[in-house]
Write a protein that holds these residues in place. Sequence first.
Motif, PDB file in Angstrom:
ATOM      1  N   HIS A  47     137.579  41.428  37.935  1.00 18.96           N
ATOM      2  CA  HIS A  47     138.946  41.942  37.841  1.00 18.96           C
ATOM      3  C   HIS A  47     139.021  43.391  38.329  1.00 18.96           C
ATOM      4  CE1 HIS A  47     137.168  42.966  33.804  1.00 18.96           C
ATOM      5  NE2 HIS A  47     137.647  44.148  34.149  1.00 18.96           N
ATOM      6  N   ASN A  48     140.233  43.795  38.651  1.00 20.28           N
ATOM      7  CA  ASN A  48     140.504  45.152  39.130  1.00 20.28           C
ATOM      8  C   ASN A  48     141.076  45.965  37.970  1.00 20.28           C
ATOM      9  OD1 ASN A  48     140.964  47.418  40.591  1.00 20.28           O
ATOM     10  ND2 ASN A  48     142.513  46.537  41.953  1.00 20.28           N
ATOM     11  N   PHE A  53     146.893  49.275  34.125  1.00 31.05           N
ATOM     12  CA  PHE A  53     147.760  50.351  33.641  1.00 31.05           C
ATOM     13  C   PHE A  53     149.252  50.010  33.762  1.00 31.05           C
ATOM     14  CE2 PHE A  53     150.162  54.268  34.272  1.00 31.05           C
ATOM     15  CZ  PHE A  53     149.864  54.942  33.099  1.00 31.05           C
ATOM     16  N   PRO A  54     149.757  49.608  34.956  1.00 28.69           N
ATOM     17  CA  PRO A  54     151.196  49.287  35.038  1.00 28.69           C
ATOM     18  C   PRO A  54     151.580  48.088  34.179  1.00 28.69           C
ATOM     19  CG  PRO A  54     150.063  48.685  37.073  1.00 28.69           C
ATOM     20  CD  PRO A  54     149.101  49.472  36.273  1.00 28.69           C
ATOM     21  N   ILE A  55     150.673  47.101  34.064  1.00 24.05           N
ATOM     22  CA  ILE A  55     150.979  45.917  33.251  1.00 24.05           C
ATOM     23  C   ILE A  55     151.121  46.295  31.788  1.00 24.05           C
ATOM     24  CG2 ILE A  55     150.115  43.682  32.469  1.00 24.05           C
ATOM     25  CD1 ILE A  55     148.659  43.451  35.169  1.00 24.05           C
ATOM     26  N   LEU A  56     150.161  47.043  31.269  1.00 21.76           N
ATOM     27  CA  LEU A  56     150.184  47.411  29.850  1.00 21.76           C
ATOM     28  C   LEU A  56     151.298  48.411  29.551  1.00 21.76           C
ATOM     29  CD1 LEU A  56     146.349  47.695  29.143  1.00 21.76           C
ATOM     30  CD2 LEU A  56     147.895  45.833  28.540  1.00 21.76           C
ATOM     31  N   THR A  57     151.626  49.257  30.520  1.00 15.16           N
ATOM     32  CA  THR A  57     152.760  50.169  30.335  1.00 15.16           C
ATOM     33  C   THR A  57     154.058  49.384  30.211  1.00 15.16           C
ATOM     34  OG1 THR A  57     151.631  51.887  31.629  1.00 15.16           O
ATOM     35  CG2 THR A  57     154.004  52.118  31.342  1.00 15.16           C
ATOM     36  N   ASP A 104     136.995  45.013  26.720  1.00 15.01           N
ATOM     37  CA  ASP A 104     136.770  46.452  26.566  1.00 15.01           C
ATOM     38  C   ASP A 104     137.736  47.259  27.419  1.00 15.01           C
ATOM     39  OD1 ASP A 104     134.746  46.021  24.776  1.00 15.01           O
ATOM     40  OD2 ASP A 104     133.129  46.195  26.251  1.00 15.01           O
ATOM     41  N   HIS A 105     137.975  46.834  28.670  1.00 18.46           N
ATOM     42  CA  HIS A 105     138.856  47.573  29.569  1.00 18.46           C
ATOM     43  C   HIS A 105     140.308  47.562  29.067  1.00 18.46           C
ATOM     44  CE1 HIS A 105     135.937  47.076  33.219  1.00 18.46           C
ATOM     45  NE2 HIS A 105     135.586  48.045  32.394  1.00 18.46           N
ATOM     46  N   LEU A 106     140.752  46.402  28.608  1.00 20.20           N
ATOM     47  CA  LEU A 106     142.126  46.314  28.110  1.00 20.20           C
ATOM     48  C   LEU A 106     142.316  47.145  26.839  1.00 20.20           C
ATOM     49  CD1 LEU A 106     142.924  42.529  28.709  1.00 20.20           C
ATOM     50  CD2 LEU A 106     143.893  44.491  29.921  1.00 20.20           C
ATOM     51  N   ASN A 107     141.376  47.047  25.917  1.00 19.49           N
ATOM     52  CA  ASN A 107     141.490  47.811  24.665  1.00 19.49           C
ATOM     53  C   ASN A 107     141.413  49.313  24.919  1.00 19.49           C
ATOM     54  OD1 ASN A 107     141.862  45.970  22.432  1.00 19.49           O
ATOM     55  ND2 ASN A 107     139.835  45.174  22.907  1.00 19.49           N
ATOM     56  N   LEU A 113     147.071  54.485  26.242  1.00 15.85           N
ATOM     57  CA  LEU A 113     148.535  54.457  26.303  1.00 15.85           C
ATOM     58  C   LEU A 113     149.161  54.799  24.955  1.00 15.85           C
ATOM     59  CD1 LEU A 113     149.150  51.297  28.535  1.00 15.85           C
ATOM     60  CD2 LEU A 113     149.692  53.669  29.116  1.00 15.85           C
ATOM     61  N   LEU A 114     148.609  54.244  23.882  1.00 17.32           N
ATOM     62  CA  LEU A 114     149.146  54.537  22.554  1.00 17.32           C
ATOM     63  C   LEU A 114     148.983  56.009  22.210  1.00 17.32           C
ATOM     64  CD1 LEU A 114     147.926  51.423  20.523  1.00 17.32           C
ATOM     65  CD2 LEU A 114     150.240  51.922  21.319  1.00 17.32           C
ATOM     66  N   TYR A 115     147.879  56.608  22.644  1.00 22.50           N
ATOM     67  CA  TYR A 115     147.677  58.036  22.387  1.00 22.50           C
ATOM     68  C   TYR A 115     148.675  58.879  23.184  1.00 22.50           C
ATOM     69  CZ  TYR A 115     145.450  62.607  22.034  1.00 22.50           C
ATOM     70  OH  TYR A 115     145.213  63.929  21.801  1.00 22.50           O
TER      71      TYR A 115
END
Length: 276
Positions: A47-48, A53-57, A104-107, A113-115
């Motif tokens: 995966h890339n 970042f844009p997806i989770l945002t 790990d990458h997603l978490n 982002l939450l921070y």
Amino acid sequence: MRLEERNRRQSELNMLIYELALEVVGAKGIRQMTLKMNDIYGDDYKHNYSDFFPILTDVLHNENYSIEILSENLEQIRIYIEKDYVEGVKEFTNLHSKFVKLFDHLNLQIAQLLYIEAPSGKKESLEEGLKQAKKDLESSIRDLEEVRKEIERVKVEIVTVLGIFAAIVIAFSGGLSFLGSALSSVQEVRIFKSVFICALCGIVLFNIIFVLMYFISRIVNKSIYATCKTIDCTCDKKCRTLNIVRKRLPYVFYFNLFMVLVLLGDAIIWYFINRA
């Protein structure tokens, strides 16, 4: 793997992340999601990380999705894959290591982002909490080290005290044996000589035991001195050596004085009897 195929699988993974952020899925849904994940990560696909970042945002700011639901579903998939791996079914062996990296990458991205999105006051509170937790940890480590050193010191003290007590027992037993021999020879020698020997033996035995007990008191940090009128002997009139012994160690002073008087009296009586 060709670029077109790689982009296709990345797109499927992105859609799957959106799907996982919609609602908490049950056991059957977890299996279906895991199978989809297994198809995506077939062959040598990787995966890339930058696409997350844009997806989770979007997930974080879109009311139709929930970042908490996404985290929960990812955790359930991880547990499902781990269970398969540990129990030896090995259905998702190739997926295991790849999903661990994805998890790990997603978490990590979610935490960042939450921070970033957290209010400044909350950030400061979190930072203060981390600093306090670090201080508490360092303090606990220091306390633990002090306890370890104290335990080691107590071990040494116990061994030393036991050794000194053993020496006291040996000295006392030897003294009693010597006194027994002296008393048994009363019929063979004059009574004055036996008394002199017994008194001399008593002085030596008593002072040896006292010295050993003094060592023990120093080791356990307990005083065996009698109470003085002032702290640290700060009287206006300084005591001389014998007077200090008489006041601070009266049992030692008077016992030795009594035994010396016995020796002198016995020697004087013996002398005059021999002169008669």
